[in-house]
Design an enzyme around this catalytic site. Structure first.
Site, PDB file in Angstrom:
ATOM      1  N   GLU A 147       0.847  -1.201   0.000  1.00  0.00           N
ATOM      2  CA  GLU A 147       0.000   0.000   0.000  1.00  0.00           C
ATOM      3  C   GLU A 147       0.879   1.247   0.000  1.00  0.00           C
ATOM      4  OE1 GLU A 147      -2.836   2.545   3.041  1.00  0.00           O
ATOM      5  OE2 GLU A 147      -2.694   0.368   3.343  1.00  0.00           O
ATOM      6  N   ARG A 201       0.540  10.370   0.807  1.00  0.00           N
ATOM      7  CA  ARG A 201       0.976  11.342   1.814  1.00  0.00           C
ATOM      8  C   ARG A 201       2.138  12.198   1.338  1.00  0.00           C
ATOM      9  NH1 ARG A 201       0.831   7.594   7.322  1.00  0.00           N
ATOM     10  NH2 ARG A 201      -1.239   6.690   6.948  1.00  0.00           N
ATOM     11  N   LYS A 218     -10.923  -1.925   6.211  1.00  0.00           N
ATOM     12  CA  LYS A 218      -9.755  -1.568   7.009  1.00  0.00           C
ATOM     13  C   LYS A 218     -10.263  -1.133   8.385  1.00  0.00           C
ATOM     14  CE  LYS A 218      -6.120   1.982   7.185  1.00  0.00           C
ATOM     15  NZ  LYS A 218      -5.355   2.972   6.400  1.00  0.00           N
TER      16      LYS A 218
END
Length: 221
Positions: free
Chosen positions: A52, A56, A140
């Site tokens: 993943e 960011r 998640k």
């Protein structure tokens, strides 16, 4: 499901379930796109094919493109997806799964229409029930430790056994096995196999060794 197609320059189809690829999904923050390929190769060599890459940093999507182009055994996804625009950008870059820290109906619709697997983030029972109503069973759990950890997930397993989770947030080598032992946990997400010191030194051998240890967690290695 195999993460690669032999004798083909193209990546394998998106996995039916990201939760079943490996016990741990590395959560990667790429600051320099030049690091993406060797980092991904180290993770895959260590037994962690699902990666993943979080949105960011400005380098994130370039990193995804590079991994898709040069590491066909990697199943690279994009995390920290919070808008429909980011969904579109991630898919255009080659993401084979999407991960969000939370969800809204607008974001959920965009992820569903993207055509790739997705893990919407939840931290409450009501959010889980709302997703189940919408036909989503894989999620998640974030932020895992702050939201109740293994005790919370264990409590959900009784009334909501159809929901499966990838807990992320505060999960590390000290507690990952406890999460993985739960019947409603398919895998966990974490960053401990990617220490800053190793990334800064470009010590990909260390990353591979830590990834191999993480890959053996479910077997008690």
């Amino acid at each position: 499901m195999s993460a690669s197609v032999p004798s083909s320059p193209l990546p394998a189809p998106a996995p039916a379930s990201v939760l079943d690829l490996a016990p741990v999904v590395p959560v990667v923050v790429v600051r320099d796109a030049a690091d993406a390929v060797p980092l991904a190769r180290a993770l895959v060599a260590g037994g962690l094919p699902a990666i993943e890459v979080t949105l960011r940093t400005p380098a994130a999507l370039d990193a995804v493109r590079a991994i898709v182009a040069e590491v066909p055994d990697a199943v690279v996804g994009v995390g920290t997806v919070i808008t429909p625009e980011q969904v579109a950008e991630a898919v255009e870059a080659g993401a084979r799964f999407l991960v969000s820290p939370g969800w809204t109906d607008v974001l959920l619709t965009a992820m569903r229409e993207s055509g790739v697997p997705f893990l919407p983030g939840v931290s409450t029972t009501s959010e889980v029930v709302a997703l189940l109503e919408r036909g989503v069973r894989e999620m998640k759990f974030f932020p895992a430790e702050a939201a109740g950890g293994t005790a919370y997930l264990k409590s959900l397993a009784g009334p909501l056994p159809q929901a499966r989770f990838c807990p992320t947030g505060g999960v590390g080598p000290g507690n990952a096995r406890e999460y993985l032992a739960l019947p409603n946990v398919g895998c966990v997400g974490g960053t401990w196999m990617l220490p800053e010191s190793a990334i800064e030194a470009r010590d990909w051998g260390r990353v591979e060794a830590l990834a191999r240890e993480a890959a053996g967690l479910r077997d008690g290695a």
